[in-house]
Design an enzyme around this catalytic site. Structure first.
Site, PDB file in Angstrom:
ATOM      1  N   LYS A 171       0.731  -1.315   0.052  1.00  0.00           N
ATOM      2  CA  LYS A 171      -0.065   0.137   0.196  1.00  0.00           C
ATOM      3  C   LYS A 171       1.021   1.166  -0.069  1.00  0.00           C
ATOM      4  CE  LYS A 171      -4.038   1.960   2.565  1.00  0.00           C
ATOM      5  NZ  LYS A 171      -4.782   1.775   3.822  1.00  0.00           N
ATOM      6  N   SER A 223      -9.795   1.931   2.465  1.00  0.00           N
ATOM      7  CA  SER A 223      -8.778   2.827   1.959  1.00  0.00           C
ATOM      8  C   SER A 223      -7.873   1.829   1.136  1.00  0.00           C
ATOM      9  CB  SER A 223      -8.231   3.911   2.716  1.00  0.00           C
ATOM     10  OG  SER A 223      -7.305   3.096   3.565  1.00  0.00           O
ATOM     11  N   SER A 242     -10.062  -0.146   7.076  1.00  0.00           N
ATOM     12  CA  SER A 242      -9.638  -0.059   5.831  1.00  0.00           C
ATOM     13  C   SER A 242      -8.865  -1.230   4.976  1.00  0.00           C
ATOM     14  CB  SER A 242      -8.454   1.169   5.797  1.00  0.00           C
ATOM     15  OG  SER A 242      -9.261   2.122   5.259  1.00  0.00           O
TER      16      SER A 242
HETATM   17  N1  GLN Z   1     -13.479   4.715   5.906  1.00  0.00           N
HETATM   18  C1  GLN Z   1     -12.691   4.973   7.122  1.00  0.00           C
HETATM   19  C2  GLN Z   1     -12.271   6.200   7.206  1.00  0.00           C
HETATM   20  O1  GLN Z   1     -12.643   7.171   6.179  1.00  0.00           O
HETATM   21  C3  GLN Z   1     -11.536   4.274   7.780  1.00  0.00           C
HETATM   22  C4  GLN Z   1     -10.279   4.444   6.811  1.00  0.00           C
HETATM   23  C5  GLN Z   1      -9.238   3.471   7.304  1.00  0.00           C
HETATM   24  O2  GLN Z   1      -9.467   2.680   8.082  1.00  0.00           O
HETATM   25  N2  GLN Z   1      -8.050   4.075   6.905  1.00  0.00           N
HETATM   26  O3  GLN Z   1     -11.921   7.054   8.114  1.00  0.00           O
END
Ligand code: GLN
Length: 494
Positions: free
Chosen positions: A78, A159, A183
């Site tokens: 990532k 994400s 995410s």
């Molecule tokens: N969807 C969540 C957010 O936008 C979690 C994102 C994540 O876990 N990095 O904060």
């Protein structure tokens, strides 16, 4: 023999050890597979040349009788992990062109174990999102399609969307993700693969571009639970460079898998029966309960009374920390600089142009809830709620060894959907955020298909630092579910 790109990480490891193929061959197969699915936009940067060199070095080590537990296995990273000499962007314009002079601890450990880097995967900007739609480098497409509707481009979740999509599409054996509120698990669920978020403190955060420091954790995305156990075994471990990394031994996760769930007590929290959840997701949850019962586990109804406050509290705590973490992007130290007539103007121009809309929204919310007038009403209150959420779990652990819920309230949705309604987007994480707020390990395992043929995951949460039990329960679900469906858009085609 199966195509090299269809092997699991464990099978590829064993095939390399048996001399059935070389890492160069395995890596070339994955580079070709990556090209075949390039339209999915999984990568911000492919690194085939580096991959070839790393593969050759792995083969050379093997000839000498050397090499770690991942020797020669090609994986994707990532683009939130800093990699020495390789652009690391966090999916943001503000970091475009940023080439770190240092390596994150997690990726360092992967390379030390012999893994081969295929490239840096696409993600929501600064890991803020659930759809991969907020990346400066464009959306990632889910390799799965709705039955009878190939025209709809679906999101891979976020994400870690690029990391999930490339593993599902057979472009990499495994990948790294990070999970702040879901995410790793939510994109794992949307793409029909396994996503594991370990306990907060299990993996070092050093060298991972920070979003919300008290929540961020690294973890693997893989096609099997066994592969997740193998990956996490290498990624985990104490790091003196991260003061929140915890100095406890990393058990042999792979060994834990075979021991079964007989006698384990599995909690089913009533508060996770959310209004409006589609019947097929309720049904899958019930099916998961039946599977675990049949495997010898005891099912226990439990209550996590503060569950409904987890999401609102998360959307105070996470933006607060983000607004503070992102203050460092000032046009001076990293990446983009947009000039102005004064330092102040340069700073404003850089941040104005460098950050996308969602990041700006979070910085604004975070700054607001931390401001003198609102700190007590929002930030402090959210921290109190967070403590209560942790206590709920603490009490549950007196009665159960693990907790089972669905991973997400829906299957993958179409690109562009929910974009004008941040609350609807944030609701994606309603089932994953409680474990994040409490710092607990949790896994999403593909368990079935929705009515329109899209993957759905089941979610297992465990006690702090008890990833072994989480893997064990995940493995039992995997065996019972026997999820063999594959996405329509994948290397080799179907
Ligand atoms: N969807 C969540 C957010 O936008 C979690 C994102 C994540 O876990 N990095 O904060």
């Amino acid at each position: 023999m199966a195509a090299l790109t269809d092997l699991t990480l464990a099978q590829a490891r064993d095939g390399l050890a048996a001399g059935e193929f070389t890492s160069v061959e395995l890596t070339e197969a994955h580079i070709a597979a990556t090209e075949a699915v390039r339209d999915l936009n999984c990568y911000i940067l492919e690194t085939p040349e580096a991959a070839r060199e790393m593969a050759q070095a792995a083969d050379d080590r093997r000839v000498r009788g050397e090499g770690g537990s991942l020797n020669g296995l090609p994986i994707a990273i990532k683009d939130l992990f800093c990699t020495t000499g390789v652009q690391s962007t966090a999916g943001s314009h503000i970091l475009e062109g940023f080439v770190p002079p240092y390596e994150s601890t997690v990726t360092r450990q992967l390379w030390d174990a012999g893994a081969v880097m295929l490239g840096k995967t696409n993600l929501d900007e600064f890991a803020m999102g659930s759809s991969n739609m907020t990346s400066y480098f464009g959306p990632v497409m889910n390799p799965w399609q709705r039955a009878g509707d190939a025209a709809a481009k679906l999101v891979p979740g976020g994400s870690s969307g690029g990391s999930a999509a490339i593993v599902a599409a057979r472009g990499a054996l495994a990948s790294t993700g990070t999970d702040t509120g879901g995410s790793i698990r939510q994109p794992g669920s949307f793409c029909g693969i396994v996503g594991m978020k370990p306990t907060y403190g299990r993996c070092s955060r050093w060298g991972i571009i920070a979003f919300a420091s008290s929540l961020d954790q690294a973890g693997p995305l893989t096609r099997t639970v066994e592969d997740a156990a193998i990956m996490l075994g290498v990624m985990a471990g104490h790091d003196p460079k991260d003061s929140t990394s915890v100095n406890v031994p990393v058990p042999d996760y792979e060994a834990a898998l075979g021991t079964g769930v007989k006698g384990l007590r599995i909690g089913v929290p009533k508060e996770c029966r959310l209004e409006g959840t589609p019947a097929e997701i309720e049904g899958l949850w019930q099916q998961g309960i039946e599977w675990l019962k049949a495997a010898g586990a005891e099912i226990v109804d439990i209550s996590l009374p503060h569950t409904k406050y987890a999401l609102p509290a998360y959307y105070i705590v996470a933006p607060a920390e983000a607004s503070s973490n992102l203050a460092r992007y000032d046009g001076v130290r990293y990446g983009l600089r947009v000039d102005g007539d004064s330092p102040q103007e340069m700073y404003e121009n850089t941040r104005g142009e460098g950050f996308g809309a969602e990041v700006k929204r979070r910085v604004l919310i975070g700054t607001y809830v931390l401001s003198a007038g609102y700190y007590d009403a929002y930030y402090l209150q959210a921290q109190k709620v967070r403590t209560r959420i942790g206590q709920d779990f603490h009490e549950a652990w007196e009665k159960v060894d693990a907790i089972l819920t669905p991973t997400t309230p829906s299957a993958a949705f179409a690109q562009g959907e929910k974009m004008d309604d941040p609350i609807a987007m944030y609701l994606n994480d309603v089932l994953t955020v409680p474990a994040s707020m409490a710092g607990l390990p949790a896994i999403s395992v593909p368990a079935g298909l929705s009515g329109d043929g899209l993957p759905l995951g089941l979610h297992v949460i465990g006690r702090p630092f008890d990833e072994s039990t989480v893997f064990k329960v995940g493995h039992a679900i995997e065996e019972a579910a026997n999820f063999t469906a594959t996405p329509q858009l994948m290397a080799g085609g179907r």
